[in-house]
Design a protein around this motif. Structure first.
Motif, PDB file in Angstrom:
ATOM      1  N   GLN A 102      12.546  36.993  30.212  1.00 40.63           N
ATOM      2  CA  GLN A 102      11.817  36.223  29.746  1.00 40.63           C
ATOM      3  C   GLN A 102      11.928  34.708  29.868  1.00 40.63           C
ATOM      4  N   MET A 103      12.557  34.252  30.912  1.00 42.00           N
ATOM      5  CA  MET A 103      12.779  32.838  31.477  1.00 42.00           C
ATOM      6  C   MET A 103      12.203  32.902  32.858  1.00 42.00           C
ATOM      7  N   THR A 104      11.632  34.028  33.201  1.00 44.75           N
ATOM      8  CA  THR A 104      11.132  34.109  34.667  1.00 44.75           C
ATOM      9  C   THR A 104       9.577  34.398  34.336  1.00 44.75           C
ATOM     10  N   PRO A 105       8.668  33.818  35.183  1.00 44.77           N
ATOM     11  CA  PRO A 105       7.220  34.008  35.313  1.00 44.77           C
ATOM     12  C   PRO A 105       6.993  35.492  34.840  1.00 44.77           C
ATOM     13  N   LYS A 106       5.976  35.551  34.030  1.00 46.20           N
ATOM     14  CA  LYS A 106       5.447  37.012  33.858  1.00 46.20           C
ATOM     15  C   LYS A 106       5.100  37.897  34.733  1.00 46.20           C
ATOM     16  N   LEU A 107       5.460  39.156  34.730  1.00 48.40           N
ATOM     17  CA  LEU A 107       5.160  40.118  35.647  1.00 48.40           C
ATOM     18  C   LEU A 107       4.066  40.784  35.310  1.00 48.40           C
ATOM     19  N   GLN A 108       2.999  41.123  36.276  1.00 47.45           N
ATOM     20  CA  GLN A 108       1.915  42.359  35.901  1.00 47.45           C
ATOM     21  C   GLN A 108       1.742  43.049  37.144  1.00 47.45           C
ATOM     22  N   ILE A 109       0.906  44.236  36.815  1.00 46.32           N
ATOM     23  CA  ILE A 109       0.788  44.907  37.967  1.00 46.32           C
ATOM     24  C   ILE A 109      -0.311  44.325  39.054  1.00 46.32           C
ATOM     25  N   PRO A 110      -0.011  44.373  40.301  1.00 41.14           N
ATOM     26  CA  PRO A 110      -0.828  43.695  41.078  1.00 41.14           C
ATOM     27  C   PRO A 110      -2.195  44.188  41.514  1.00 41.14           C
ATOM     28  N   VAL A 111      -2.361  45.399  41.036  1.00 42.99           N
ATOM     29  CA  VAL A 111      -3.688  46.097  41.147  1.00 42.99           C
ATOM     30  C   VAL A 111      -4.346  46.341  39.914  1.00 42.99           C
ATOM     31  N   GLU A 112      -5.701  46.124  39.534  1.00 49.78           N
ATOM     32  CA  GLU A 112      -6.187  46.130  38.319  1.00 49.78           C
ATOM     33  C   GLU A 112      -7.492  46.904  38.678  1.00 49.78           C
ATOM     34  N   TYR A 113      -7.980  47.718  37.623  1.00 49.76           N
ATOM     35  CA  TYR A 113      -9.233  48.297  37.631  1.00 49.76           C
ATOM     36  C   TYR A 113     -10.097  47.695  36.697  1.00 49.76           C
ATOM     37  N   TYR A 114     -11.322  47.185  37.044  1.00 50.72           N
ATOM     38  CA  TYR A 114     -11.930  46.564  36.267  1.00 50.72           C
ATOM     39  C   TYR A 114     -13.523  47.153  36.237  1.00 50.72           C
ATOM     40  N   GLY A 115     -14.013  46.973  34.958  1.00 47.08           N
ATOM     41  CA  GLY A 115     -15.480  47.276  34.801  1.00 47.08           C
ATOM     42  C   GLY A 115     -16.231  46.034  33.838  1.00 47.08           C
ATOM     43  N   THR A 158       0.757  31.474  34.172  1.00 43.78           N
ATOM     44  CA  THR A 158       0.013  30.905  33.219  1.00 43.78           C
ATOM     45  C   THR A 158       1.077  30.595  32.011  1.00 43.78           C
ATOM     46  N   ASP A 159       1.308  29.152  31.919  1.00 42.80           N
ATOM     47  CA  ASP A 159       2.349  28.918  30.733  1.00 42.80           C
ATOM     48  C   ASP A 159       1.641  28.834  29.348  1.00 42.80           C
ATOM     49  N   LYS A 160       1.489  29.975  28.763  1.00 39.74           N
ATOM     50  CA  LYS A 160       1.189  29.994  27.537  1.00 39.74           C
ATOM     51  C   LYS A 160       1.768  29.257  26.510  1.00 39.74           C
ATOM     52  N   LYS A 161       2.835  28.617  26.607  1.00 40.40           N
ATOM     53  CA  LYS A 161       3.369  27.627  25.743  1.00 40.40           C
ATOM     54  C   LYS A 161       2.637  26.527  25.566  1.00 40.40           C
ATOM     55  N   GLN A 162       1.746  25.972  26.535  1.00 41.15           N
ATOM     56  CA  GLN A 162       0.799  24.807  26.779  1.00 41.15           C
ATOM     57  C   GLN A 162      -0.552  25.265  26.160  1.00 41.15           C
ATOM     58  N   GLN A 163      -0.822  26.525  25.788  1.00 36.93           N
ATOM     59  CA  GLN A 163      -2.144  26.484  25.283  1.00 36.93           C
ATOM     60  C   GLN A 163      -2.055  26.217  23.758  1.00 36.93           C
ATOM     61  N   PRO A 164      -3.389  25.984  23.146  1.00 34.31           N
ATOM     62  CA  PRO A 164      -3.314  25.418  21.855  1.00 34.31           C
ATOM     63  C   PRO A 164      -3.215  26.536  20.889  1.00 34.31           C
ATOM     64  N   HIS A 165      -2.597  26.248  19.616  1.00 32.02           N
ATOM     65  CA  HIS A 165      -2.336  27.438  18.751  1.00 32.02           C
ATOM     66  C   HIS A 165      -2.643  26.965  17.370  1.00 32.02           C
ATOM     67  N   ASP A 166      -3.712  27.299  16.746  1.00 32.55           N
ATOM     68  CA  ASP A 166      -4.382  26.521  15.604  1.00 32.55           C
ATOM     69  C   ASP A 166      -4.430  25.142  15.675  1.00 32.55           C
ATOM     70  N   GLY A 167      -4.762  24.936  16.739  1.00 34.25           N
ATOM     71  CA  GLY A 167      -4.973  23.179  17.047  1.00 34.25           C
ATOM     72  C   GLY A 167      -3.825  22.401  17.381  1.00 34.25           C
ATOM     73  N   HIS A 168      -2.818  22.974  17.616  1.00 29.34           N
ATOM     74  CA  HIS A 168      -1.697  22.328  18.286  1.00 29.34           C
ATOM     75  C   HIS A 168      -0.781  23.123  18.891  1.00 29.34           C
ATOM     76  N   VAL A 169      -0.003  22.573  19.797  1.00 26.77           N
ATOM     77  CA  VAL A 169       1.021  23.307  20.698  1.00 26.77           C
ATOM     78  C   VAL A 169       2.407  23.671  19.852  1.00 26.77           C
ATOM     79  N   PRO A 170       2.581  24.927  19.771  1.00 27.08           N
ATOM     80  CA  PRO A 170       3.718  25.309  18.986  1.00 27.08           C
ATOM     81  C   PRO A 170       4.871  24.729  19.380  1.00 27.08           C
ATOM     82  N   PRO A 171       5.915  24.393  18.557  1.00 25.59           N
ATOM     83  CA  PRO A 171       7.069  23.958  18.811  1.00 25.59           C
ATOM     84  C   PRO A 171       8.097  24.839  19.494  1.00 25.59           C
ATOM     85  N   LEU A 172       7.960  26.108  19.158  1.00 30.65           N
ATOM     86  CA  LEU A 172       8.867  27.080  19.573  1.00 30.65           C
ATOM     87  C   LEU A 172       7.933  28.149  20.303  1.00 30.65           C
TER      88      LEU A 172
END
Length: 297
Positions: A102-115, A158-172
């Motif tokens: 959880q301290m490393t960047p988020k992993l994701q499947i490198p191939v995605e099927y979209y529609g 993407t650093d989700k920690k920096q995304q707004p949450h209910d109008g503010h950045v969550p402390p934890l």
């Protein structure tokens, strides 16, 4: 029995198992606790030179201690891990690897099927008797579907920690909820998980000592930071977090316990966690499926 136990506790391998880690812990606590005084007396360069030298010697004694205990005879313990020991090992290794993942960047499947669905408008020509040179009027809209495969980066930065949450950045966020010192405790869990799979008492003690280092070392760091020595620990952050893993969560210091754990689960990087648990399971299966022979020196 008491005589036998006292004899085992004074054996050289067990002394090395305890001695190296104890030296490392004392060296760090004493030098960092007296940081301000030593800096005023010795200066920054000399202090850090002494600190680095002592830390190197301490880690050298820890490594040499493991060399001494690795071939030690299995004192008081059976050669085959118990089912309970394997379960404890799996939990501890999963926690240790899970925290690191959880301290490393988020992993994701490198191939995605979209529609995707889009809108297209088909122009309808006017009747012949009303043909003009002007543009044709639009009278019909159709749905169009676009499908295919796309390649993306296997790491989601993407650093989700920096995304707004209910109008503010969550402390934890993430591992911060678990402990103020996730690095120390991840190593502690890894050591404890490995300790449950070895038959030698000295080796098991050596592998378990990082738990004491994390507990005492983390508490001492917090104490120094509260006093402004070498860092800082804001009171709001201090009140909402803990050194001991999960303690702040289960004692309600972060809010409603069920809601806090729900938020923590939603913040988990799922692929990272799955790989961590899978690696822990494979390790326990390979190391704990049969009797373990101690190396012959």
């Amino acid at each position: 029995m008491a005589t036998s136990l006292a004899h085992h506790l004074t054996t050289t391998p067990l002394q090395w198992a305890l001695g190296g880690w104890t030296f490392f812990l004392l060296e760090n606590v004493l030098l960092s606790e007296n940081r301000t005084y030593l800096l005023s007396r010795l200066g920054d360069d000399t202090y850090h030179a002494i600190y680095g030298t002592c830390s190197t010697l301490a880690m050298g004694s820890v490594a040499y201690g493991y060399r001494r205990v690795r071939g030690a005879p299995p004192l008081l313990l059976g050669a085959v891990p118990t089912v309970g020991g394997k379960m404890v090992s799996l939990v501890c290794l999963s926690l240790g690897l899970g925290i690191i993942s959880q301290m490393t960047p988020k992993l994701q499947i490198p191939v995605e099927y979209y529609g995707s669905v889009g809108k297209t408008t088909t122009p309808t020509p006017p009747p012949e008797e009303h043909v003009t040179n002007g543009p044709m009027e639009s009278s019909e809209t159709n749905d169009t579907v676009s499908r295919g495969w796309k390649v993306r980066c296997p790491f989601d930065f993407t650093d989700k920690k920096q995304q707004p949450h209910d109008g503010h950045v969550p402390p934890l966020y993430g591992v911060e909820r678990i402990s103020r010192h996730p690095g120390l405790w991840s190593l502690a869990f890894l050591g404890l998980g490995n300790a449950m799979l070895v038959p030698s008492l000295p080796q098991r003690v050596w592998l378990s000592m990082p738990v004491l280092v994390a507990f005492i070392g983390g508490a001492h760091t917090d104490s120094r930071y509260r006093r402004g020595m070498g860092g800082e620990l804001p009171k709001e952050y201090d009140d909402m977090t803990s050194n001991v893993p999960f303690w702040a969560m289960i004692t309600g210091r972060q809010g409603n316990v069920l809601e806090v754990f729900k938020d923590a689960v939603e913040e988990v990087k799922p692929l990272n966690a799955a790989l961590a648990v899978g690696a822990a399971g494979m390790f326990v299966w390979r190391r704990g499926r049969g009797g373990m022979k101690m190396p012959v020196r």
